[in-house]
Design a protein around this motif. Structure first.
Motif: not given
Ligand code: HEM
Ligand SMILES: N/C(=N/c1cccc(CO[C@@H]2CCNC2)c1)c1cccs1
Length: 360
Positions: A13, A61, A318, A321, A346, A348-349, A351
């Motif tokens: 990812e 993030n 984007r 967050t 949220r 996200d990674s 982070n």
């Protein structure tokens, strides 16, 4: 088995994000390399460019951070090759010097080697530069937030001078060996004595604070790898010092002293003496840092910069967050757009995360 598959999934990812955002080709070859490494050694190694991108996006993030407009300017020092506490100490000294830069603060992160089953590096400090706290029969000298860590440092053999502004030592724990402590040379510590632009008596309170906040106890996660020692700094927003560190009853608790010196009626809440003292304390922080040429941002400017970050994120497809409860400043929150906005919290990674305290 499960853990490695989990690691590969997280690695894939991250790598796909990196190749997409940096518009690079050859992602499948890199993924094959990583899959082979995980199958053979149980882990993989980030390239320097992957590491730098990961640290920057982790900042982007960070939902509780109002300072994210500048996420892409982070200076990343790769210290993964350092193996001894002395070498790590020297890297921390270099970080302090580079970040401080005579007051023209540079946002910087130094990244030590990621944890594996065999080893883990931890910095016991919450921040590389912070004041000690000494508790003597009910009263605290220095920073009450540091009482626990100060006691641990004394158990390790460190002795402070006992003043309200003793700089704590660096405590480095490598590979579950005995932690080592190192004094920071005084000349590396830039501090700002606090004075007020209009109240001449303010300087007589003899207050000061340090220039550079360097968080050293959070875990940087990138593509499934955990960098458990990755100290990072920016500059302060004035409310952190003037509305929390010096104002909280459980910190330096200075609102009564400031209000008395202002001649306010501290017996009645409705005189709003706490609010008037808060504004003047924060004004003194801003005035002192700006006069000494030490970077700092006021909470209104910081909110405007955060608004630009939100707009910039939207342009990149984007949606920023955020953790609203932390993003609103502790002084005049409703005077910023943040208070009247909402954000998805949220995680996200990549982070930055809290980790279990290195000592107790
Ligand atoms: C450049 C100037 C920066 C400013 C003015 C700024 C401002 C802030 C403020 C005011 C907070 C809330 C802190 C609190 O209430 O105790 C915060 C949180 C945070 N910031 Fe930033 N920041 C900056 C740079 C950075 C950088 C360079 C990083 C990492 C690379 C970062 C990562 C974070 C994280 C992870 C948190 C949440 C900490 C927690 O959950 O305890 N910030 N920031
Ligand atoms: N201005 C800053 N403020 C903070 C950023 C992150 C954390 C903190 C301190 O958090 C403590 C834990 C919860 N409140 C105090 C302060 C920065 C420090 C390092 C980079 S920017």
């Amino acid at each position: 088995h499960a853990v490695n598959t989990d690691l590969y999934t997280k690695a894939e990812e991250f790598i796909r994000l990196f190749y997409y955002e940096q518009q690079l080709s050859g992602v499948e070859d890199r993924l094959d390399e990583i899959r082979q490494s995980i199958d053979e050694e149980g882990t993989y190694t980030h390239t320097s460019t992957e590491l730098e991108f990961g640290a920057k996006v982790a900042w982007r993030n960070s939902n509780r951070c109002i300072g994210r407009l500048f996420w892409d300017t982070l200076r990343v020092f790769d210290a993964r090759h350092l193996d001894t506490p002395e070498a790590m100490r020297d890297a921390l000294y270099d970080h302090i010097d580079y970040a401080t830069n005579g007051g023209r603060i540079r946002s910087t992160i130094t990244i030590f080697k990621p944890e594996t089953e065999e080893h883990q590096v931890r910095l016991w400090n919450h921040q590389l530069i912070r004041y000690a706290g000494y508790e003597e029969n009910g009263t605290v000298t220095g920073d009450p937030a540091s009482v626990g860590f100060t006691k641990r440092c004394q158990q390790l053999g460190w002795q402070g001078e006992g003043t309200a502004y003793d700089i704590l030592p660096l405590v480095i724990e490598a590979d579950h060996e005995q932690p080592q402590w190192f004094e920071i040379p005084q000349e590396k510590i830039l501090e700002v004595p606090l004075r007020h632009p209009d109240f001449d008596w303010f300087k007589d309170l003899k207050l000061k604070w340090y220039a550079v906040p360097i968080i050293s106890d959070m875990r940087l996660e990138i593509g499934g790898l955990n960098y458990t020692a990755a100290p990072f700094n920016g500059w302060y927003m004035e409310t952190e010092i003037g509305a929390r560190n010096l104002a909280d009853e459980f910190r330096y608790d200075l609102l009564p002293a400031v209000a008395e010196a202002m001649g306010l009626d501290t017996r009645r809440n409705a005189s709003l003496w706490k609010d008037r003292a808060l504004i003047e304390l924060n004004q003194a922080v801003l005035h002192s840092y700006q006069t000494d040429g030490v970077n700092i941002v006021d909470h209104h400017t910081a909110a405007k910069q955060f608004q630009r970050f939100e707009q910039k994120e939207n342009k990149c497809g984007r949606q920023a967050t955020g953790d609203w409860t932390w993003l609103i400043p502790p002084v005049s929150p409703a005077a910023t757009h943040i208070f009247h906005s909402s954000y998805e919290n949220r995680m996200d990674s990549p982070n930055y995360f809290y980790q279990t305290p290195a000592y107790e």
